[in-house]
Scaffold this motif. Structure first.
Motif, mmCIF file in Angstrom:
data_model
loop_
_atom_site.group_PDB
_atom_site.id
_atom_site.type_symbol
_atom_site.label_atom_id
_atom_site.label_comp_id
_atom_site.label_asym_id
_atom_site.label_seq_id
_atom_site.Cartn_x
_atom_site.Cartn_y
_atom_site.Cartn_z
ATOM 1 N N ASP A 292 -10.265 48.765 -9.633
ATOM 2 C CA ASP A 292 -10.866 47.440 -9.449
ATOM 3 C C ASP A 292 -10.318 46.404 -10.420
ATOM 4 O O ASP A 292 -10.404 45.211 -10.165
ATOM 5 C CB ASP A 292 -12.404 47.512 -9.523
ATOM 6 C CG ASP A 292 -12.905 48.037 -10.855
ATOM 7 O OD1 ASP A 292 -12.144 48.780 -11.512
ATOM 8 O OD2 ASP A 292 -14.033 47.720 -11.232
ATOM 9 N N SER B 5 -11.642 48.484 -4.083
ATOM 10 C CA SER B 5 -12.981 49.070 -4.091
ATOM 11 C C SER B 5 -12.949 50.393 -3.327
ATOM 12 O O SER B 5 -12.001 50.654 -2.572
ATOM 13 C CB SER B 5 -13.982 48.127 -3.401
ATOM 14 O OG SER B 5 -13.735 48.098 -1.997
ATOM 15 N N GLY B 6 -13.974 51.194 -3.563
ATOM 16 C CA GLY B 6 -14.057 52.488 -2.883
ATOM 17 C C GLY B 6 -14.118 52.308 -1.371
ATOM 18 O O GLY B 6 -13.530 53.079 -0.610
ATOM 19 N N GLU B 7 -14.830 51.268 -0.948
ATOM 20 C CA GLU B 7 -14.995 50.998 0.486
ATOM 21 C C GLU B 7 -13.626 50.721 1.126
ATOM 22 O O GLU B 7 -13.301 51.272 2.184
ATOM 23 C CB GLU B 7 -15.921 49.791 0.693
ATOM 24 C CG GLU B 7 -17.402 50.057 0.373
ATOM 25 C CD GLU B 7 -17.741 50.031 -1.125
ATOM 26 O OE1 GLU B 7 -16.822 49.843 -1.961
ATOM 27 O OE2 GLU B 7 -18.931 50.232 -1.458
ATOM 28 N N ILE B 8 -12.826 49.855 0.441
ATOM 29 C CA ILE B 8 -11.496 49.532 0.969
ATOM 30 C C ILE B 8 -10.606 50.779 0.938
ATOM 31 O O ILE B 8 -9.845 51.030 1.873
ATOM 32 C CB ILE B 8 -10.863 48.369 0.151
ATOM 33 C CG1 ILE B 8 -11.687 47.093 0.355
ATOM 34 C CG2 ILE B 8 -9.405 48.137 0.536
ATOM 35 C CD1 ILE B 8 -11.257 45.911 -0.494
ATOM 36 N N LEU C 146 -11.428 53.848 1.385
ATOM 37 C CA LEU C 146 -11.740 54.721 2.524
ATOM 38 C C LEU C 146 -11.124 54.179 3.809
ATOM 39 O O LEU C 146 -10.624 54.944 4.639
ATOM 40 C CB LEU C 146 -13.267 54.882 2.674
ATOM 41 C CG LEU C 146 -13.949 55.631 1.523
ATOM 42 C CD1 LEU C 146 -15.468 55.578 1.656
ATOM 43 C CD2 LEU C 146 -13.472 57.076 1.440
ATOM 44 N N GLU C 147 -11.129 52.838 3.963
ATOM 45 C CA GLU C 147 -10.493 52.222 5.140
ATOM 46 C C GLU C 147 -8.990 52.473 5.142
ATOM 47 O O GLU C 147 -8.405 52.817 6.161
ATOM 48 C CB GLU C 147 -10.732 50.703 5.148
ATOM 49 C CG GLU C 147 -12.116 50.304 5.612
ATOM 50 C CD GLU C 147 -12.366 48.816 5.375
ATOM 51 O OE1 GLU C 147 -11.386 48.050 5.278
ATOM 52 O OE2 GLU C 147 -13.555 48.444 5.254
ATOM 53 N N GLY D 276 -20.261 50.076 -6.506
ATOM 54 C CA GLY D 276 -20.320 50.586 -5.130
ATOM 55 C C GLY D 276 -19.855 52.031 -5.079
ATOM 56 O O GLY D 276 -20.175 52.817 -5.963
ATOM 57 N N ILE D 277 -19.077 52.370 -4.067
ATOM 58 C CA ILE D 277 -18.558 53.731 -3.929
ATOM 59 C C ILE D 277 -17.539 53.970 -5.038
ATOM 60 O O ILE D 277 -16.516 53.292 -5.090
ATOM 61 C CB ILE D 277 -17.906 53.923 -2.541
ATOM 62 C CG1 ILE D 277 -18.946 53.735 -1.432
ATOM 63 C CG2 ILE D 277 -17.260 55.298 -2.429
ATOM 64 C CD1 ILE D 277 -18.381 53.868 -0.032
ATOM 65 N N GLU E 283 -16.872 59.657 -5.726
ATOM 66 C CA GLU E 283 -17.364 59.742 -4.352
ATOM 67 C C GLU E 283 -16.204 59.711 -3.351
ATOM 68 O O GLU E 283 -16.200 60.440 -2.364
ATOM 69 C CB GLU E 283 -18.362 58.600 -4.088
ATOM 70 C CG GLU E 283 -18.910 58.520 -2.674
ATOM 71 C CD GLU E 283 -19.677 59.768 -2.221
ATOM 72 O OE1 GLU E 283 -20.074 60.566 -3.082
ATOM 73 O OE2 GLU E 283 -19.846 59.923 -0.998
ATOM 74 N N VAL E 284 -15.196 58.857 -3.622
ATOM 75 C CA VAL E 284 -14.019 58.802 -2.741
ATOM 76 C C VAL E 284 -13.320 60.166 -2.749
ATOM 77 O O VAL E 284 -12.957 60.702 -1.698
ATOM 78 C CB VAL E 284 -13.039 57.690 -3.173
ATOM 79 C CG1 VAL E 284 -11.739 57.760 -2.378
ATOM 80 C CG2 VAL E 284 -13.674 56.310 -2.993
ATOM 81 N N ARG F 226 -15.241 62.611 -0.706
ATOM 82 C CA ARG F 226 -15.091 62.395 0.745
ATOM 83 C C ARG F 226 -13.720 62.839 1.243
ATOM 84 O O ARG F 226 -13.600 63.317 2.366
ATOM 85 C CB ARG F 226 -15.322 60.924 1.080
ATOM 86 C CG ARG F 226 -16.772 60.532 0.833
ATOM 87 C CD ARG F 226 -17.153 59.334 1.649
ATOM 88 N NE ARG F 226 -18.382 58.745 1.144
ATOM 89 C CZ ARG F 226 -18.898 57.628 1.617
ATOM 90 N NH1 ARG F 226 -18.271 56.962 2.569
ATOM 91 N NH2 ARG F 226 -20.027 57.163 1.118
#
Ligand code: CA
Length: 229
Positions: free
Chosen positions: A9, A33-36, A38-39, A58-59, A63-64, A67
């Motif tokens: 980040d 970010s973790g969300e990005i 994962l995408e 966030g994630i 966590e990444v 997953r």
């Protein structure tokens, strides 16, 4: 070019990592970010290695990592940690990371780890001959890179696979921690011997009936470890 996910980040650190990866001939895929992350992982199934910052809003990186492993991926994972507590968190949670680098790190240090992990994964891929190594209740398939115990598949990380392969190929042979470090992590690995112990501990949790009383992967006091079966 090999794709490497860079989840970080802090913009400065991310660009510094990206520039250095690109210079070394890798194709960095950036995520802030973790969300990005994962995408991007979904959009680029050919990513071969991920650099994951632990501390994120966030994630987070852990966590990444969880997953990625939950999806069955065997990609290389290196965690970027800020302090000793985070290293403990990474190893303690057994998230399936292959390695970690502590901030602040030099480009040389990071690239040595990345190159070493990419090389280890490549060496395994070249091993196309299907072969099974059997030992007690275990069957290791070096083509599929799978380990079964009593017919049950056990999920292993890259490092855990290389470790158990080393032991099963050398039954009843006492191996020093230095030998194990060189065989699994390579000559140019600059980490500590403690890395061996941490990974053995994780492996034992997966393979032993009682990890506190190891029956298969036994300790040779003051020296190293032995596949005792
Ligand atoms: Ca961070």
């Amino acid at each position: 070019m090999k794709k490497i996910l860079v989840l970080e980040d802090e913009t400065n650190i991310r660009s510094f990592v990206v520039i250095n990866l690109r210079r070394s001939g890798y194709e960095p895929i950036e995520a802030e970010s973790g969300e990005i992350a994962l995408e991007k992982l979904k959009a680029n199934p050919d990513i071969c290695l991920a650099l994951l910052d632990v501390m994120l809003p966030g994630i987070d990186g852990i966590e990444v990592c969880r997953r990625i492993r939950a999806s069955g991926s065997k990609m290389g994972i290196i965690m970027l940690t800020a302090k000793t507590q985070e290293i403990d968190k990474v190893t303690g949670l057994m998230t399936g990371a292959d390695d970690y680098v502590t901030k602040p790190f030099s480009p040389a240090e990071l690239l040595a780890r990345v190159d070493a992990l990419v090389r280890r994964m490549g060496a395994d891929e070249e091993e196309k001959v299907s072969s099974e190594i059997k030992s007690g209740p275990f069957v290791l398939n070096t083509r599929n890179r799978t380990l079964e115990k009593d017919g049950q598949r056990l999920k292993l990380t890259q490092i855990e696979y290389l470790l158990i392969k080393l032991f099963m190929e050398n039954p009843a042979k006492a191996m020093s921690r230095e030998d194990i470090l060189t065989a699994v992590w390579g000559d140019d690995f600059t980490g500590e011997l403690k890395t061996v112990d941490v990974n053995i501990r994780r492996l034992r949790i997966k393979i032993e009936d009682d990890p506190t009383e190891p029956e298969f992967l036994t300790t040779v006091w003051g020296y190293g470890y032995k596949w005792g079966y």
